[in-house]
Design a protein around this motif. Structure first.
Motif, PDB file in Angstrom:
ATOM      1  N   LEU A  88       0.825  -1.212   0.000  1.00 34.50           N
ATOM      2  CA  LEU A  88       0.000   0.000   0.000  1.00 34.50           C
ATOM      3  C   LEU A  88       0.856   1.258   0.000  1.00 34.50           C
ATOM      4  O   LEU A  88       0.532   2.238  -0.668  1.00 34.50           O
ATOM      5  N   SER A  89       1.945   1.213   0.723  1.00 30.18           N
ATOM      6  CA  SER A  89       2.835   2.371   0.804  1.00 30.18           C
ATOM      7  C   SER A  89       3.438   2.702  -0.563  1.00 30.18           C
ATOM      8  O   SER A  89       3.395   3.850  -1.003  1.00 30.18           O
ATOM      9  N   GLY A  90       3.961   1.700  -1.228  1.00 27.88           N
ATOM     10  CA  GLY A  90       4.606   1.933  -2.518  1.00 27.88           C
ATOM     11  C   GLY A  90       3.638   2.227  -3.643  1.00 27.88           C
ATOM     12  O   GLY A  90       3.760   3.230  -4.346  1.00 27.88           O
ATOM     13  N   ALA A  91       2.648   1.378  -3.805  1.00 29.16           N
ATOM     14  CA  ALA A  91       1.706   1.541  -4.919  1.00 29.16           C
ATOM     15  C   ALA A  91       0.814   2.761  -4.722  1.00 29.16           C
ATOM     16  O   ALA A  91       0.455   3.437  -5.692  1.00 29.16           O
ATOM     17  N   GLY A  92       0.460   3.063  -3.483  1.00 26.38           N
ATOM     18  CA  GLY A  92      -0.374   4.237  -3.229  1.00 26.38           C
ATOM     19  C   GLY A  92       0.280   5.504  -3.739  1.00 26.38           C
ATOM     20  O   GLY A  92      -0.357   6.336  -4.393  1.00 26.38           O
ATOM     21  N   GLY A  93       1.545   5.664  -3.460  1.00 28.20           N
ATOM     22  CA  GLY A  93       2.269   6.836  -3.947  1.00 28.20           C
ATOM     23  C   GLY A  93       2.413   6.839  -5.456  1.00 28.20           C
ATOM     24  O   GLY A  93       2.278   7.883  -6.108  1.00 28.20           O
ATOM     25  N   THR A  94       2.645   5.684  -6.028  1.00 24.68           N
ATOM     26  CA  THR A  94       2.796   5.577  -7.483  1.00 24.68           C
ATOM     27  C   THR A  94       1.548   6.032  -8.209  1.00 24.68           C
ATOM     28  O   THR A  94       1.636   6.703  -9.236  1.00 24.68           O
ATOM     29  N   PHE A  95       0.386   5.702  -7.675  1.00 28.18           N
ATOM     30  CA  PHE A  95      -0.869   6.020  -8.347  1.00 28.18           C
ATOM     31  C   PHE A  95      -1.523   7.309  -7.867  1.00 28.18           C
ATOM     32  O   PHE A  95      -2.672   7.583  -8.181  1.00 28.18           O
ATOM     33  N   GLY A  96      -0.785   8.098  -7.082  1.00 30.51           N
ATOM     34  CA  GLY A  96      -1.273   9.416  -6.702  1.00 30.51           C
ATOM     35  C   GLY A  96      -2.060   9.471  -5.409  1.00 30.51           C
ATOM     36  O   GLY A  96      -2.606  10.510  -5.068  1.00 30.51           O
ATOM     37  N   PHE A  97      -2.104   8.398  -4.664  1.00 26.95           N
ATOM     38  CA  PHE A  97      -2.809   8.382  -3.388  1.00 26.95           C
ATOM     39  C   PHE A  97      -1.782   8.614  -2.274  1.00 26.95           C
ATOM     40  O   PHE A  97      -1.442   7.711  -1.514  1.00 26.95           O
ATOM     41  N   HIS A  98      -1.294   9.840  -2.219  1.00 27.51           N
ATOM     42  CA  HIS A  98      -0.156  10.157  -1.351  1.00 27.51           C
ATOM     43  C   HIS A  98      -0.485  10.050   0.138  1.00 27.51           C
ATOM     44  O   HIS A  98       0.347   9.584   0.920  1.00 27.51           O
ATOM     45  N   SER A 101      -0.456   6.470   1.011  1.00 26.70           N
ATOM     46  CA  SER A 101       0.930   6.012   1.012  1.00 26.70           C
ATOM     47  C   SER A 101       1.646   6.425   2.295  1.00 26.70           C
ATOM     48  O   SER A 101       2.360   5.629   2.914  1.00 26.70           O
ATOM     49  N   GLU A 102       1.444   7.676   2.718  1.00 27.78           N
ATOM     50  CA  GLU A 102       2.101   8.166   3.935  1.00 27.78           C
ATOM     51  C   GLU A 102       1.620   7.417   5.175  1.00 27.78           C
ATOM     52  O   GLU A 102       2.417   7.077   6.046  1.00 27.78           O
ATOM     53  N   ARG A 103       0.323   7.159   5.252  1.00 26.47           N
ATOM     54  CA  ARG A 103      -0.203   6.439   6.419  1.00 26.47           C
ATOM     55  C   ARG A 103       0.278   4.991   6.436  1.00 26.47           C
ATOM     56  O   ARG A 103       0.579   4.446   7.501  1.00 26.47           O
ATOM     57  N   ALA A 104       0.364   4.370   5.270  1.00 22.54           N
ATOM     58  CA  ALA A 104       0.881   3.000   5.196  1.00 22.54           C
ATOM     59  C   ALA A 104       2.363   2.974   5.582  1.00 22.54           C
ATOM     60  O   ALA A 104       2.807   2.079   6.311  1.00 22.54           O
ATOM     61  N   TYR A 105       3.109   3.952   5.112  1.00 20.02           N
ATOM     62  CA  TYR A 105       4.537   4.026   5.437  1.00 20.02           C
ATOM     63  C   TYR A 105       4.733   4.209   6.945  1.00 20.02           C
ATOM     64  O   TYR A 105       5.621   3.601   7.539  1.00 20.02           O
ATOM     65  N   ALA A 128      -5.732   4.836  11.278  1.00 14.11           N
ATOM     66  CA  ALA A 128      -5.573   5.927  10.309  1.00 14.11           C
ATOM     67  C   ALA A 128      -5.473   5.385   8.885  1.00 14.11           C
ATOM     68  O   ALA A 128      -6.050   5.955   7.950  1.00 14.11           O
ATOM     69  N   LEU A 129      -4.759   4.274   8.722  1.00 13.93           N
ATOM     70  CA  LEU A 129      -4.632   3.666   7.395  1.00 13.93           C
ATOM     71  C   LEU A 129      -5.973   3.115   6.920  1.00 13.93           C
ATOM     72  O   LEU A 129      -6.373   3.338   5.766  1.00 13.93           O
ATOM     73  N   ILE A 130      -6.683   2.438   7.783  1.00 16.49           N
ATOM     74  CA  ILE A 130      -8.003   1.903   7.426  1.00 16.49           C
ATOM     75  C   ILE A 130      -8.929   3.045   7.019  1.00 16.49           C
ATOM     76  O   ILE A 130      -9.624   2.959   5.992  1.00 16.49           O
ATOM     77  N   GLN A 131      -8.922   4.109   7.791  1.00 25.33           N
ATOM     78  CA  GLN A 131      -9.772   5.265   7.494  1.00 25.33           C
ATOM     79  C   GLN A 131      -9.425   5.868   6.129  1.00 25.33           C
ATOM     80  O   GLN A 131     -10.310   6.198   5.341  1.00 25.33           O
ATOM     81  N   GLN A 132      -8.139   5.984   5.834  1.00 19.20           N
ATOM     82  CA  GLN A 132      -7.733   6.577   4.557  1.00 19.20           C
ATOM     83  C   GLN A 132      -8.109   5.684   3.373  1.00 19.20           C
ATOM     84  O   GLN A 132      -8.531   6.174   2.333  1.00 19.20           O
ATOM     85  N   ILE A 133      -7.991   4.387   3.520  1.00 20.07           N
ATOM     86  CA  ILE A 133      -8.396   3.475   2.451  1.00 20.07           C
ATOM     87  C   ILE A 133      -9.886   3.619   2.199  1.00 20.07           C
ATOM     88  O   ILE A 133     -10.346   3.659   1.044  1.00 20.07           O
ATOM     89  N   GLU A 134     -10.655   3.707   3.258  1.00 15.58           N
ATOM     90  CA  GLU A 134     -12.113   3.882   3.099  1.00 15.58           C
ATOM     91  C   GLU A 134     -12.428   5.186   2.381  1.00 15.58           C
ATOM     92  O   GLU A 134     -13.336   5.225   1.537  1.00 15.58           O
ATOM     93  N   ILE A 135     -11.694   6.250   2.666  1.00 16.81           N
ATOM     94  CA  ILE A 135     -11.894   7.530   1.974  1.00 16.81           C
ATOM     95  C   ILE A 135     -11.584   7.391   0.490  1.00 16.81           C
ATOM     96  O   ILE A 135     -12.326   7.854  -0.363  1.00 16.81           O
ATOM     97  N   VAL A 136     -10.475   6.714   0.188  1.00 19.07           N
ATOM     98  CA  VAL A 136     -10.072   6.531  -1.212  1.00 19.07           C
ATOM     99  C   VAL A 136     -11.110   5.709  -1.974  1.00 19.07           C
ATOM    100  O   VAL A 136     -11.412   5.988  -3.130  1.00 19.07           O
ATOM    101  N   LEU A 137     -11.695   4.731  -1.317  1.00 25.73           N
ATOM    102  CA  LEU A 137     -12.653   3.840  -1.979  1.00 25.73           C
ATOM    103  C   LEU A 137     -14.075   4.411  -2.071  1.00 25.73           C
ATOM    104  O   LEU A 137     -14.919   3.809  -2.735  1.00 25.73           O
ATOM    105  N   GLU A 138     -14.327   5.541  -1.427  1.00 28.62           N
ATOM    106  CA  GLU A 138     -15.670   6.144  -1.491  1.00 28.62           C
ATOM    107  C   GLU A 138     -16.048   6.508  -2.892  1.00 28.62           C
ATOM    108  O   GLU A 138     -15.328   6.909  -3.705  1.00 28.62           O
TER     109      GLU A 138
END
Length: 138
Positions: A88-98, A101-105, A128-138
């Motif tokens: 999640l840390s690496g791919a999130g940043g690659t695809f613009g979900f910074h 990525s930061e929360r996973a890191y 915090a990571l779970i919350q951010q993933i849920e925001i991204v998936l909304e």
């Protein structure tokens, strides 16, 4: 027309029909993701990979929620958890979900720290990571 020319014409017609259907399918997928205003899915060359990443995020979210609800201590010895968070840390940043990525890191850093991290801090980072993933998936 020779048999060979007929075969070539049939193959070309099939290819064009397949190409049209692929474009229609891609357009339908892009339309389903139009709510994501951060990216122009239809014109973004990375959109198929981004869509696959978002699909994987759903799976990772389920894994992270299972870890959270298991009640056990988070540890770097849980290889599946470390791999999930690292991915999640690496791919999130690659695809613009910074932010994702930061929360996973942050969680990955805590998991792999030389000194044992505070369980409360680990839990907060996981939340915090779970919350951010849920925001991204909304």
């Amino acid at each position: 027309m020779t048999v060979r020319h007929c075969q070539q014409a049939m193959i070309l017609a099939l290819y064009k029909r397949l190409e049209r259907r692929l474009h229609q399918a891609a357009a339908a997928m892009a339309a389903s993701w139009q709510h994501d205003r951060k990216f122009k899915i239809s014109s973004d060359p990375f959109s198929p990979l981004r869509l696959r990443f978002l699909t994987r995020c759903r799976d990772h979210l389920a894994t992270l929620k299972a870890v959270k609800h298991s009640g056990g201590a988070l540890a770097a010895t849980d290889d599946a958890l470390v791999r999930t968070v690292h991915s999640l840390s690496g791919a999130g940043g690659t695809f613009g979900f910074h932010e994702l990525s930061e929360r996973a890191y942050r969680l990955e850093t805590l998991l792999l720290a030389e000194t044992k991290a505070d369980p409360v801090e680990l839990g907060a980072a996981l939340d915090a990571l779970i919350q951010q993933i849920e925001i991204v998936l909304e």
